[in-house]
Write a protein that holds these residues in place. Structure first.
Motif, PDB file in Angstrom:
ATOM      1  N   SER A  55       0.838  -1.189   0.000  1.00 60.55           N
ATOM      2  CA  SER A  55       0.000   0.000   0.000  1.00 60.55           C
ATOM      3  C   SER A  55       0.875   1.241   0.000  1.00 60.55           C
ATOM      4  CB  SER A  55      -0.911   0.030   1.230  1.00 60.55           C
ATOM      5  OG  SER A  55      -1.532   1.296   1.383  1.00 60.55           O
ATOM      6  N   ASN A 107       0.292   3.806   1.518  1.00 69.07           N
ATOM      7  CA  ASN A 107       0.255   4.384   2.858  1.00 69.07           C
ATOM      8  C   ASN A 107       1.540   4.092   3.633  1.00 69.07           C
ATOM      9  OD1 ASN A 107      -2.349   5.305   2.376  1.00 69.07           O
ATOM     10  ND2 ASN A 107      -3.301   3.479   3.256  1.00 69.07           N
ATOM     11  N   ARG A 125       1.232  10.581  -0.009  1.00 67.86           N
ATOM     12  CA  ARG A 125       0.460  10.690   1.223  1.00 67.86           C
ATOM     13  C   ARG A 125       1.132  11.696   2.144  1.00 67.86           C
ATOM     14  NH1 ARG A 125      -1.689   7.548  -1.969  1.00 67.86           N
ATOM     15  NH2 ARG A 125      -2.673   5.574  -1.413  1.00 67.86           N
TER      16      ARG A 125
END
Length: 513
Positions: free
Chosen positions: A137, A139, A489
């Motif tokens: 991911s 993230n 992010r």
């Protein structure tokens, strides 16, 4: 544990080289670089890169000799070379760094994995920068990048040489392959020694120009770090550049402009890996639109005449043609001018990014596939998540070369054109053309061509087509999936060493630094 084979790729150094360090701990070592004919016949490669590589390998030879082994340069397709070498001198392990390359190297690495499996050779791939293979991911990426950059650097090991089975091979002849000659007279010199000198000159003197100096082609040659080819070919590790920059930042009495420049530079090092991660996570973006809703937007409208005018520096827009000329002569161009070239190609010339990207990839000595193809798509408006970037070449010239110094340097034919007409020579009255000795027109005997298209009209038409596609339900619905896979992010706990990155990248291009 048997003989260890270290396969150098884009990691041409002994310092902070995980593949070399791990191999040294397991047994006697052989070190090879394999020159692949299929790679160098690819449309995104060139002699300028080949010659830069040769200089890097000569430097690497000296580095490895100091560690106790000889670098062997072999020519051939990788699995064939490995097979020939394994039969002559069996090795138990193959060590290499992970590479985020083009489609050819991606398929080659998969073939190497299959070869190792059938020969009972353990292939150990090591990470070498902030790109994370099999990242579950986005993230998690920023924290992993910081963790890698803060880890200790690996010191060049002392190596025990394994027996080498045959005499050293000669460096292959580029001309013997029948490929186009392409040796720019002013390109940067390859190798770690040149890389280290460039890094030190930037950290100690040039970084004070970084903020405010990297956009203009007048100042960018010294204001930019000029480290991009050395990072692309691995003469320096990303980690050592990050840590050297941070060590400079904590020095007492640092000049405020230098501090601001180094902080901005550190942010761009982060973005460097961020863009490479896109290609690592989705290799197909080298060949197809990141957002599939843009398929068919430009593909059917390819205009070979427009492309020829662009790559031969005859568009008629002086800043564009000056930039192409500089690129031909040096193999480098600063970030804003790269973005402008792609913008001109994508909008007023309405050219698809793939063909333009292949041409530019061969022009750039610092070609880094992960950054290159991500930027080609971002500047062409096919990512689906970025602001439309349209650079007007006349305004860019007025903003970044107001006295015409850059244009006149690279386009001698325009040196006598008055400032008033320099960026729009097609508007010169006949009397002025006669006075300065520059005839503008499309006829035989003209000194300067008229613009390839009407810039305002062509740009308006291109933007209308792009925005019409962008407003369709298909494009709108596909946007979120791309954000999840590729967008940056915000760091939840930004460290003192690096400020948080924007939530979705909407800065100027991070193509180079």
């Amino acid at each position: 544990m048997g003989t260890q084979l270290v396969w150098f790729k884009r990691d041409l150094r002994v310092h902070d080289n995980a593949a070399l360090t791990h191999a040294a701990a397991l047994g006697p070592v052989m070190c090879v670089y394999i020159v692949e004919p299929s790679y160098w016949r690819n449309s995104d490669t060139s002699q300028r890169q080949f010659d830069f590589l040769h200089e890097c390998l000569r430097d690497l030879f000296v580095q490895l000799k100091a560690c106790g082994v000889r670098l062997q340069v072999l020519t051939g397709e990788v699995t064939e070379v490995l097979d020939r070498l394994h039969q002559a001198q069996a090795f138990s392990h193959l060590h290499a760094h992970e590479e985020t390359g083009n489609a050819l190297t991606y398929e080659r690495d998969k073939a190497v994995a299959r070869w190792c499996a059938t020969r009972n050779v353990q292939w150990q791939e090591h990470s070498q920068n902030g790109v994370v293979r099999r990242l579950p991911s986005r993230n998690q990426w920023s924290a992993l990048w910081t963790q890698r950059m803060q880890a200790p650097q690996l010191i060049a090991p002392t190596l025990t040489p394994a027996p080498w089975p045959w005499p050293a091979e000669r460096w292959p002849d580029w001309q013997a392959w029948g490929l186009a000659l392409d040796a720019p007279p002013e390109r940067q010199t390859g190798g770690r020694q040149a890389a280290w000198h460039t890094l030190q000159s930037f950290l100690n003197t040039r970084s004070g120009q970084y903020r405010g100096g990297i956009s203009s082609p007048l100042s960018a040659t010294s204001a930019c770090s000029r480290l991009s080819p050395y990072l692309s070919w691995g003469c320096l590790s990303m980690r050592e550049v990050v840590q050297a920059t941070e060590q400079t930042l904590v020095q007492p009495g640092l000049d405020p402009w230098t501090r601001k420049g180094l902080v901005a530079f550190t942010s761009r090092l982060h973005w460097h890996c961020h863009f490479m991660q896109k290609l690592e996570s989705e290799p197909a973006i080298e060949h197809r639109n990141m957002h599939r809703g843009y398929d068919g937007l430009r593909e059917g409208d390819w205009n070979a005449a427009h492309f020829e005018r662009l790559r031969t520096a005859t568009t008629g827009w002086p800043l564009v043609d000056a930039c192409v000329t500089m690129l031909q002569h040096t193999g480098w161009l600063n970030f804003r001018m790269r973005a402008m070239l792609v913008s001109v190609a994508a909008y007023p010339l309405w050219l698809h990014w793939r063909e333009v990207g292949q041409w530019l990839a061969g022009q750039f000595v610092d070609y880094e596939p992960g950054i290159h193809w991500s930027q080609m798509q971002m500047q062409s408006g096919t990512t689906g998540i970025n602001t439309t970037r349209v650079y007007n070449p006349i305004k860019q010239a007025q903003d970044h070369d107001p006295q015409g110094v850059f244009v006149r340097r690279w386009l001698p034919v325009l040196r006598r054109v008055p400032d008033t007409w320099l960026f729009e020579p097609w508007k010169m009255p006949p009397s002025v053309q006669a006075q300065c000795g520059v005839v503008v027109g499309s006829h035989v005997g003209a000194d300067w061509p008229e613009p390839v298209v009407d810039l305002p009209a062509a740009t308006r038409s291109a933007k209308a087509l792009l925005h019409a596609r962008r407003s369709t339900p298909q494009v709108r619905q596909g946007k979120q999936a791309i954000i999840e896979q590729h967008a940056s992010r915000r760091a939840t706990q930004p460290t003192k060493r690096r400020r948080a990155a924007p939530a979705i990248e909407d800065t100027q291009t991070q193509w180079d630094f």
